[in-house]
Design an enzyme around this catalytic site. Structure first.
Site, PDB file in Angstrom:
ATOM      1  CG  HIS A  28      -4.145  -1.339  -1.387  1.00 24.30           C
ATOM      2  ND1 HIS A  28      -5.279  -1.952  -1.580  1.00 24.30           N
ATOM      3  CD2 HIS A  28      -4.498  -0.554  -0.367  1.00 24.30           C
ATOM      4  CE1 HIS A  28      -6.265  -1.546  -0.740  1.00 24.30           C
ATOM      5  NE2 HIS A  28      -5.605  -0.471   0.024  1.00 24.30           N
TER       6      HIS A  28
ATOM      7  CG  ASP B 281      -5.113   2.857   0.880  1.00 23.36           C
ATOM      8  OD1 ASP B 281      -5.896   2.006   0.953  1.00 23.36           O
ATOM      9  OD2 ASP B 281      -4.097   2.656   1.605  1.00 23.36           O
TER      10      ASP B 281
ATOM     11  CB  SER C 120      -0.836  -0.073   1.300  1.00 19.18           C
ATOM     12  OG  SER C 120      -1.501   1.260   1.230  1.00 19.18           O
TER      13      SER C 120
ATOM     14  CB  SER D 252       3.643   0.184   8.313  1.00 20.42           C
ATOM     15  OG  SER D 252       2.661  -0.292   8.857  1.00 20.42           O
TER      16      SER D 252
ATOM     17  CG  ASP E 254      -6.116  -2.178   3.601  1.00 19.83           C
ATOM     18  OD1 ASP E 254      -4.996  -2.105   3.874  1.00 19.83           O
ATOM     19  OD2 ASP E 254      -6.984  -1.009   2.738  1.00 19.83           O
TER      20      ASP E 254
ATOM     21  CG  MET F 276      -7.942   7.845   2.223  1.00 24.17           C
ATOM     22  SD  MET F 276      -7.013   7.783   4.002  1.00 24.17           S
ATOM     23  CE  MET F 276      -6.382   6.089   3.868  1.00 24.17           C
TER      24      MET F 276
ATOM     25  CG  HIS G 112      -9.299   0.710  -0.262  1.00 28.19           C
ATOM     26  ND1 HIS G 112      -8.532   0.487   0.857  1.00 28.19           N
ATOM     27  CD2 HIS G 112     -10.574   0.661   0.115  1.00 28.19           C
ATOM     28  CE1 HIS G 112      -9.544   0.447   1.859  1.00 28.19           C
ATOM     29  NE2 HIS G 112     -10.852   0.533   1.454  1.00 28.19           N
TER      30      HIS G 112
ATOM     31  CG  MET H  87     -11.510  -1.637   5.395  1.00 31.30           C
ATOM     32  SD  MET H  87     -10.128  -1.201   4.775  1.00 31.30           S
ATOM     33  CE  MET H  87      -9.159  -0.488   5.935  1.00 31.30           C
TER      34      MET H  87
ATOM     35  CG  PHE I  56      -4.881   7.476   9.920  1.00 36.41           C
ATOM     36  CD1 PHE I  56      -4.213   8.798   9.490  1.00 36.41           C
ATOM     37  CD2 PHE I  56      -6.223   7.514  10.393  1.00 36.41           C
ATOM     38  CE1 PHE I  56      -4.894  10.049   9.731  1.00 36.41           C
ATOM     39  CE2 PHE I  56      -6.920   9.033  10.671  1.00 36.41           C
ATOM     40  CZ  PHE I  56      -6.231  10.079  10.133  1.00 36.41           C
TER      41      PHE I  56
ATOM     42  CG  MET J  80     -11.128   3.902   2.226  1.00 42.08           C
ATOM     43  SD  MET J  80      -9.859   3.950   3.084  1.00 42.08           S
ATOM     44  CE  MET J  80      -8.573   3.853   1.692  1.00 42.08           C
TER      45      MET J  80
HETATM   46  C1  DX5 Z   1      -6.213   2.338   5.694  1.00 41.73           C
HETATM   47  C2  DX5 Z   1      -5.643   1.796   4.382  1.00 41.73           C
HETATM   48  C3  DX5 Z   1      -4.495   0.608   4.382  1.00 41.73           C
HETATM   49  C4  DX5 Z   1      -3.256   1.051   5.021  1.00 41.73           C
HETATM   50  C5  DX5 Z   1      -2.708  -0.210   5.571  1.00 41.73           C
HETATM   51  O1  DX5 Z   1      -7.142   2.877   5.783  1.00 41.73           O
HETATM   52  O2  DX5 Z   1      -6.783   1.295   3.917  1.00 41.73           O
HETATM   53  O3  DX5 Z   1      -4.481   0.335   2.826  1.00 41.73           O
HETATM   54  O4  DX5 Z   1      -2.249   1.545   4.156  1.00 41.73           O
HETATM   55  O5  DX5 Z   1      -1.674   0.356   6.281  1.00 41.73           O
HETATM   56  P1  DX5 Z   1      -0.920  -0.879   7.310  1.00 41.73           P
HETATM   57  O6  DX5 Z   1      -0.606  -2.084   6.557  1.00 41.73           O
HETATM   58  O7  DX5 Z   1       0.342   0.006   7.792  1.00 41.73           O
HETATM   59  O8  DX5 Z   1      -1.789  -1.094   8.195  1.00 41.73           O
HETATM   60 ZN    ZN Z   2      -6.416   0.287   1.652  1.00 48.17          ZN
END
Ligand code: DX5
Ligand code: ZN
Length: 219
Positions: free
Chosen positions: A33, A35, A9, A198, A175, A37, A66, A137, A143, A68
């Site tokens: 991936h 994200d 991600s 991470s 995720d 937002m 993804h 999720m 975050f 959001m």
């Molecule tokens: C959170 C995101 C994830 C995020 C996961 O809202 O959708 O994709 O990057 O991060 P880690 O793997 O650090 O939990």
């Molecule tokens: Zn995500």
């Protein structure tokens, strides 16, 4: 289980060096991936259409977008045109998930449906066999770097049960909080597509981090 996908991600990447970060993870996986937002559905802002368009020029990786956002239907076409291969929306953000799945398919893209940890899992079950991917999720979206929510395991198992009962080939993605401790457990519960932010990007050796995640789920 050799066919588990690891999708890094880019939320956790060094965005000032985004193309280099992507080239590095591309040595070890084909999925990325992304994200998106909007500051409304989740309390954070991230990547928009121009970023996807721009990184598309330098990689052939499969873009797993993804969404959001509160109005995902407005963004399917812009992200598809920008180079997304998979579009995942949240079940909480649409009135009619069937309509959303159809709209994504009409664009020739793979359709994913995601569910927030606070939403009863039953809400997504009627759509499981209708889409390509169900994204469970395992943290509250918004975050990276949060702790994996244990109750996700039984939610993954509930989705797996519907897939197996219907002989469907829908993929379960997870995720949030994926690392070498949680990865084997989510795979045992029935997932085969692991999003990792991470765990991949906070390791200076991204390739090694992906290899470690993959090898810890090889049963
Ligand atoms: C959170 C995101 C994830 C995020 C996961 O809202 O959708 O994709 O990057 O991060 P880690 O793997 O650090 O939990
Ligand atoms: Zn995500």
């Amino acid at each position: 289980m050799n066919d588990v996908v690891i999708a890094p991600s880019i939320l956790a990447a060094d965005c000032g060096r985004l193309n280099e970060e992507i080239a590095e993870v591309a040595k070890e996986t084909s999925y990325l991936h992304i994200d998106v937002m909007d500051g409304h559905y989740v309390p954070n802002l991230t990547f928009g259409v121009p970023i996807v368009e721009s990184i598309r020029k330098s990689t052939n990786m499969v873009f797993d977008v993804h969404l959001m956002v509160t109005n995902p239907l407005d963004f399917f076409k812009p992200f598809a045109d920008a180079g997304a291969d998979m579009l995942t929306f949240h079940v909480e953000t649409v009135d009619d998930p069937d309509e959303a799945i159809t709209a994504i398919r009409k664009l020739g893209k793979r359709a994913g449906i995601s569910i927030h940890p606070d939403t009863p899992i039953e809400k997504v079950l009627p759509y499981v066999t209708k889409c390509d991917l169900v994204l469970v999720m395992s943290v509250r979206p918004g975050f990276g770097g949060q702790h994996f929510m244990e109750e996700s395991l039984e939610r993954i198992a509930a989705v797996r049960k519907v897939i197996d009962e219907n002989n469907a080939d829908t993929v379960i993605s997870v995720d949030g909080g994926i690392c070498i401790e949680t990865a084997p457990r989510v795979v045992n519960a029935g997932a085969s597509y692991l999003v990792a932010g991470s765990a991949v990007f906070s390791n200076n050796d991204h390739v090694k981090a992906i290899k470690e995640l993959r090898s810890c789920v090889m049963l």
